[in-house]
Structures are given as structure tokens and as C-alpha cells.
Design a protein around this motif. Structure first.
Motif, mmCIF file in Angstrom:
data_model
loop_
_atom_site.group_PDB
_atom_site.id
_atom_site.type_symbol
_atom_site.label_atom_id
_atom_site.label_comp_id
_atom_site.label_asym_id
_atom_site.label_seq_id
_atom_site.Cartn_x
_atom_site.Cartn_y
_atom_site.Cartn_z
ATOM 1 N N LEU A 30 0.858 -1.184 0.000
ATOM 2 C CA LEU A 30 0.000 0.000 0.000
ATOM 3 C C LEU A 30 0.894 1.234 0.000
ATOM 4 O O LEU A 30 1.627 1.479 0.961
ATOM 5 C CB LEU A 30 -0.904 -0.017 1.236
ATOM 6 N N LEU A 31 0.835 1.993 -1.087
ATOM 7 C CA LEU A 31 1.696 3.155 -1.265
ATOM 8 C C LEU A 31 0.883 4.437 -1.241
ATOM 9 O O LEU A 31 -0.258 4.459 -1.690
ATOM 10 C CB LEU A 31 2.433 3.079 -2.606
ATOM 11 N N GLY A 32 1.512 5.494 -0.765
ATOM 12 C CA GLY A 32 0.869 6.798 -0.799
ATOM 13 C C GLY A 32 1.673 7.786 0.004
ATOM 14 O O GLY A 32 2.413 7.417 0.921
ATOM 15 N N PRO A 33 1.569 9.065 -0.310
ATOM 16 C CA PRO A 33 2.293 10.091 0.445
ATOM 17 C C PRO A 33 1.744 10.225 1.857
ATOM 18 O O PRO A 33 0.693 9.659 2.197
ATOM 19 C CB PRO A 33 2.052 11.362 -0.374
ATOM 20 N N ASN A 34 2.438 10.976 2.698
ATOM 21 C CA ASN A 34 1.937 11.237 4.042
ATOM 22 C C ASN A 34 0.562 11.894 3.957
ATOM 23 O O ASN A 34 0.342 12.810 3.162
ATOM 24 C CB ASN A 34 2.889 12.166 4.796
ATOM 25 N N GLY A 35 -0.356 11.413 4.793
ATOM 26 C CA GLY A 35 -1.702 11.973 4.785
ATOM 27 C C GLY A 35 -2.613 11.402 3.720
ATOM 28 O O GLY A 35 -3.743 11.860 3.570
ATOM 29 N N ALA A 36 -2.148 10.369 3.006
ATOM 30 C CA ALA A 36 -2.964 9.788 1.937
ATOM 31 C C ALA A 36 -4.094 8.933 2.473
ATOM 32 O O ALA A 36 -5.073 8.675 1.770
ATOM 33 C CB ALA A 36 -2.081 8.955 1.000
ATOM 34 N N GLY A 37 -3.975 8.445 3.719
ATOM 35 C CA GLY A 37 -5.014 7.616 4.307
ATOM 36 C C GLY A 37 -4.617 6.171 4.518
ATOM 37 O O GLY A 37 -5.452 5.331 4.883
ATOM 38 N N LYS A 38 -3.329 5.851 4.337
ATOM 39 C CA LYS A 38 -2.877 4.457 4.461
ATOM 40 C C LYS A 38 -3.094 3.916 5.869
ATOM 41 O O LYS A 38 -3.678 2.839 6.057
ATOM 42 C CB LYS A 38 -1.385 4.343 4.088
ATOM 43 N N SER A 39 -2.609 4.634 6.875
ATOM 44 C CA SER A 39 -2.740 4.169 8.255
ATOM 45 C C SER A 39 -4.201 4.121 8.688
ATOM 46 O O SER A 39 -4.628 3.203 9.403
ATOM 47 C CB SER A 39 -1.942 5.064 9.205
ATOM 48 N N THR A 40 -4.973 5.096 8.251
ATOM 49 C CA THR A 40 -6.407 5.088 8.562
ATOM 50 C C THR A 40 -7.069 3.847 8.005
ATOM 51 O O THR A 40 -7.889 3.199 8.675
ATOM 52 C CB THR A 40 -7.080 6.352 7.992
ATOM 53 N N LEU A 41 -6.714 3.473 6.785
ATOM 54 C CA LEU A 41 -7.293 2.281 6.167
ATOM 55 C C LEU A 41 -6.949 1.029 6.969
ATOM 56 O O LEU A 41 -7.823 0.189 7.237
ATOM 57 C CB LEU A 41 -6.796 2.155 4.732
ATOM 58 N N LEU A 42 -5.699 0.891 7.392
ATOM 59 C CA LEU A 42 -5.320 -0.265 8.199
ATOM 60 C C LEU A 42 -6.085 -0.284 9.523
ATOM 61 O O LEU A 42 -6.562 -1.337 9.967
ATOM 62 C CB LEU A 42 -3.819 -0.264 8.469
ATOM 63 N N ASN A 43 -6.196 0.862 10.160
ATOM 64 C CA ASN A 43 -6.905 0.932 11.442
ATOM 65 C C ASN A 43 -8.376 0.547 11.309
ATOM 66 O O ASN A 43 -8.948 -0.092 12.213
ATOM 67 C CB ASN A 43 -6.791 2.341 12.029
ATOM 68 N N VAL B 86 0.165 -3.942 -5.970
ATOM 69 C CA VAL B 86 0.389 -2.611 -5.418
ATOM 70 C C VAL B 86 -0.900 -1.804 -5.489
ATOM 71 O O VAL B 86 -1.542 -1.746 -6.535
ATOM 72 C CB VAL B 86 1.497 -1.859 -6.186
ATOM 73 N N VAL B 87 -1.267 -1.215 -4.357
ATOM 74 C CA VAL B 87 -2.413 -0.310 -4.298
ATOM 75 C C VAL B 87 -1.872 1.080 -3.975
ATOM 76 O O VAL B 87 -1.234 1.275 -2.937
ATOM 77 C CB VAL B 87 -3.429 -0.745 -3.227
ATOM 78 N N VAL B 88 -2.101 2.027 -4.880
ATOM 79 C CA VAL B 88 -1.625 3.401 -4.691
ATOM 80 C C VAL B 88 -2.781 4.254 -4.193
ATOM 81 O O VAL B 88 -3.839 4.309 -4.819
ATOM 82 C CB VAL B 88 -1.062 3.991 -5.997
ATOM 83 N N GLY C 6 -6.930 10.236 -0.190
ATOM 84 C CA GLY C 6 -8.001 9.440 0.377
ATOM 85 C C GLY C 6 -8.669 8.481 -0.575
ATOM 86 O O GLY C 6 -9.650 7.826 -0.205
ATOM 87 N N ARG C 7 -8.142 8.354 -1.804
ATOM 88 C CA ARG C 7 -8.761 7.478 -2.793
ATOM 89 C C ARG C 7 -7.748 6.478 -3.335
ATOM 90 O O ARG C 7 -6.538 6.719 -3.297
ATOM 91 C CB ARG C 7 -9.329 8.296 -3.958
ATOM 92 N N VAL C 8 -8.259 5.365 -3.859
ATOM 93 C CA VAL C 8 -7.407 4.400 -4.541
ATOM 94 C C VAL C 8 -7.178 4.896 -5.967
ATOM 95 O O VAL C 8 -8.124 5.012 -6.759
ATOM 96 C CB VAL C 8 -8.040 2.994 -4.556
ATOM 97 N N LEU C 9 -5.912 5.191 -6.284
ATOM 98 C CA LEU C 9 -5.571 5.720 -7.596
ATOM 99 C C LEU C 9 -5.146 4.628 -8.569
ATOM 100 O O LEU C 9 -5.255 4.802 -9.785
ATOM 101 C CB LEU C 9 -4.444 6.752 -7.463
ATOM 102 N N ALA C 10 -4.632 3.544 -8.043
ATOM 103 C CA ALA C 10 -4.203 2.434 -8.896
ATOM 104 C C ALA C 10 -4.183 1.172 -8.051
ATOM 105 O O ALA C 10 -3.899 1.214 -6.854
ATOM 106 C CB ALA C 10 -2.824 2.700 -9.488
#
Length: 294
Positions: free
Chosen positions: A34-47, A197-199, A203-207
Motif C-alpha cells: 500500500l503506497l501513498g504520500p503522508n496523509g494519503a489515508g494508508k494508516s487510517t485504512l489499516l486501522n 500494489v495499491v496506490v 483518500g482514494r485508490v488511484l491504482a
């Protein structure tokens, strides 16, 4: 079999939209980056997937049910971005304490060996370096023989050798049939580990595809050369100068080279190659109208 699922998953923190209608399925046996810049929502999604937070709207499932149910959560191992460890306990004692929460934990010696911690088993965690504490935190996610492991930036702060030791431990778990979902800022780490890979951006899935497929979708090539000055060139979506070379990102490498020749630009040591995942990632996450400079 789908072991974790999100449907139209939205999460707000006040006025901040952390996740915006995200759809995601993680299947048994996958190793997903799961890739994304800081604040993209990665940690929120895991939580949300492990039931630590509730969605504002949408649905989330873990092993087909509510992620907050203990029966579902016991099948998951998690390493968050930050893990607090009791500083007076020894490494072996911490492993034993966590192991006591599971009916069939991985043997302590096997776990420590798998993650390169055997020589530290008598050390108090308060005396460990940041990298050593991180290795222990990741190892603890595997104690209960989980079916799914979620790792949030698992190798942050590790040197190259320690990082590769963790990679080996993660691969071993996956080779035995385990499912892994990990976030990382180390794009080479995702290339080395993940099959999918999920980019995520804004806050959205781009790829959502393989590394190779994401490169193909982006369609960017890197044209690298040595030149003193370059005029503005059509079709260049990103430029980088490093170590005396100019690196140009373009959708049409052949046309760019023809444009260079027609403009009579003096250059040498021309190289053309596919983009790295990092370049693809930058292109995908750059808002429309802005250059994707590597």
C-alpha cells in the motif's frame, strides 16, 4: 477467499476527509503493498480494517465479519507505525508476554531467529536502539500464527542489513501461505516484496495492480543524458538533474529523442529505460496540471 474488504469506505476527522469511498479486497495468500504520500489515508485504512476505528460511512469486513469481534481479530497480526514497549522487560519476556495471549504461539526461539533477534533476547527493550525496537515490534505481529499480517511502515529507521532480515521474515510467512498487507515509503521495498500494489492519494485508490502493470498504465519512460542546457521540450512530464546527468520523464521517448536532435541540442551518453515504481508513483499521485518532477 477475501480476508479483508472495504466497500465505499469513508472516514472523516472533523473537516478532514481521510478516506473517500475506498473499495479494496485483500485475498488469502496475497502480498499487497500500500503506497501513498503522508496523509494519503494508508494508516487510517489499516486501522479501519482491524477494527481500531469505525468508518464514517461504508462497510469493512475482516474474515467475512465485523473486524471488532475478537474471533476475527485473533487471526490478524499488526505492527502500527509506532509501538510502545515496556522498557524494563527483556526482549524474550516481551515475546513470552504476547505469546501468552494465543493458544498456539510460534516458539520464542523460532520467532527470534526468523527476525534476527536471537542475540538480543536478554536485553531490556529500553536499552535497544530504535531499529532494534522496530524489528521486535514487527516480529510480535507474527507471534500468534496469524492468517493475515498488516504492517504499517515496517522497516522505518532500519539499516540495509536489518531491513533485508525483515524482508526475509515476511517472505517466509508469505511462502507458508500467509497474507500480508504492508505500507511503505521505501518504494524499492514494495518492488522487492509485493505482488500487488495499491496506490492511495488524497483518500482514494488511484491504482490497484501489479508493479509492472502500474508502470504500463502510466506509460512513462526515463530519458537520461549529459547536456549543459536544454530548451523547453514538448512531452516532458518531469525533470531531474543528478550527478551531472539530466533525467527526463516522457510518454514518448522516441519522439523526445527526435526533438532533441532536431533542436540541435549537444548531448552525450543517452539512455532510455522504463520508469521505476517511484517515478510511476509520482506520476499517479501528482494532481492534474502539475508537473511530476522526480
Amino acid at each position: 477467499m477475501v480476508v479483508a474488504r472495504a466497500r465505499q469506505l469513508t472516514r472523516r476527522y472533523g473537516d478532514v476527509l481521510a478516506l473517500d469511498r475506498v473499495d479494496l479486497d485483500v485475498h488469502a495468500g496475497e502480498l499487497v503493498g500500500l503506497l501513498g504520500p503522508n496523509g494519503a489515508g494508508k494508516s487510517t485504512l489499516l486501522n479501519l480494517l482491524v477494527g481500531l476505528r469505525r468508518p464514517t460511512s461504508g462497510q469493512v469486513e475482516l474474515f467475512g465479519g465485523d473486524p471488532r469481534l475478537p474471533a476475527n481479530r485473533r487471526q490478524v497480526g499488526v505492527t502500527p507505525q509506532e509501538t510502545g514497549l515496556p522498557g524494563t522487560l527483556r526482549v524474550g519476556e516481551v515475546v513470552d508476554f504476547v505469546s501468552a495471549h494465543y493458544p498456539d504461539p510460534l516458539p520464542r526461539a523460532e520467532l527470534l531467529d526468523r527476525f534476527g533477534l536471537t542475540d538480543l533476547h536478554r536485553r531490556q527493550t529500553g536499552g535497544l536502539s530504535g531499529g532494534q525496537r522496530r524489528r521486535l515490534a514487527v516480529a510480535l505481529a507474527f507471534v500468534g500464527r496469524p492468517r493475515l499480517v498488516m504492517l504499517d511502515e515496517p522497516t522505518t529507521g532500519l539499516d540495509v542489513e536489518a531491513r533485508r532480515t525483515l524482508w526475509d521474515g515476511i517472505r517466509h510467512f508469505h511462502d507458508e501461505g500467509g497474507t500480508v498487507l504492508l505500507t511503505s515509503h521505501y518504494l524499492e521495498e514494495v518492488e522487492a516484496l509485493a505482488h500487488r500494489v495499491v496506490v492511495v492519494g488524497q483518500g482514494r485508490v488511484l491504482a490497484d495492480d501489479t508493479v509492472t502493470a502500474i508502470r504500463a498504465v502510466v506509460g512513462i519512460r526515463r530519458v537520461s543524458l549529459v547536456a549543459d542546457d536544454l530548451p523547453p521540450l514538448p512531452g516532458v512530464v518531469g525533470t531531474e538533474r543528478a550527478d551531472g546527468r539530466v533525467h527526463l520523464l516522457t510518454n514518448d521517448a522516441d519522439q523526445l529523442v527526435r526533438d532533441l536532435v532536431r533542436a540541435e541540442v549537444p548531448f552525450r551518453d543517452l539512455e532510455v529505460r522504463p520508469t521505476s515504481l517511484e517515478e510511476a508513483f509520482l506520476t499517479i499521485t501528482t494532481p492534474a496540471g502539475q508537473p511530476a518532477t522526480a
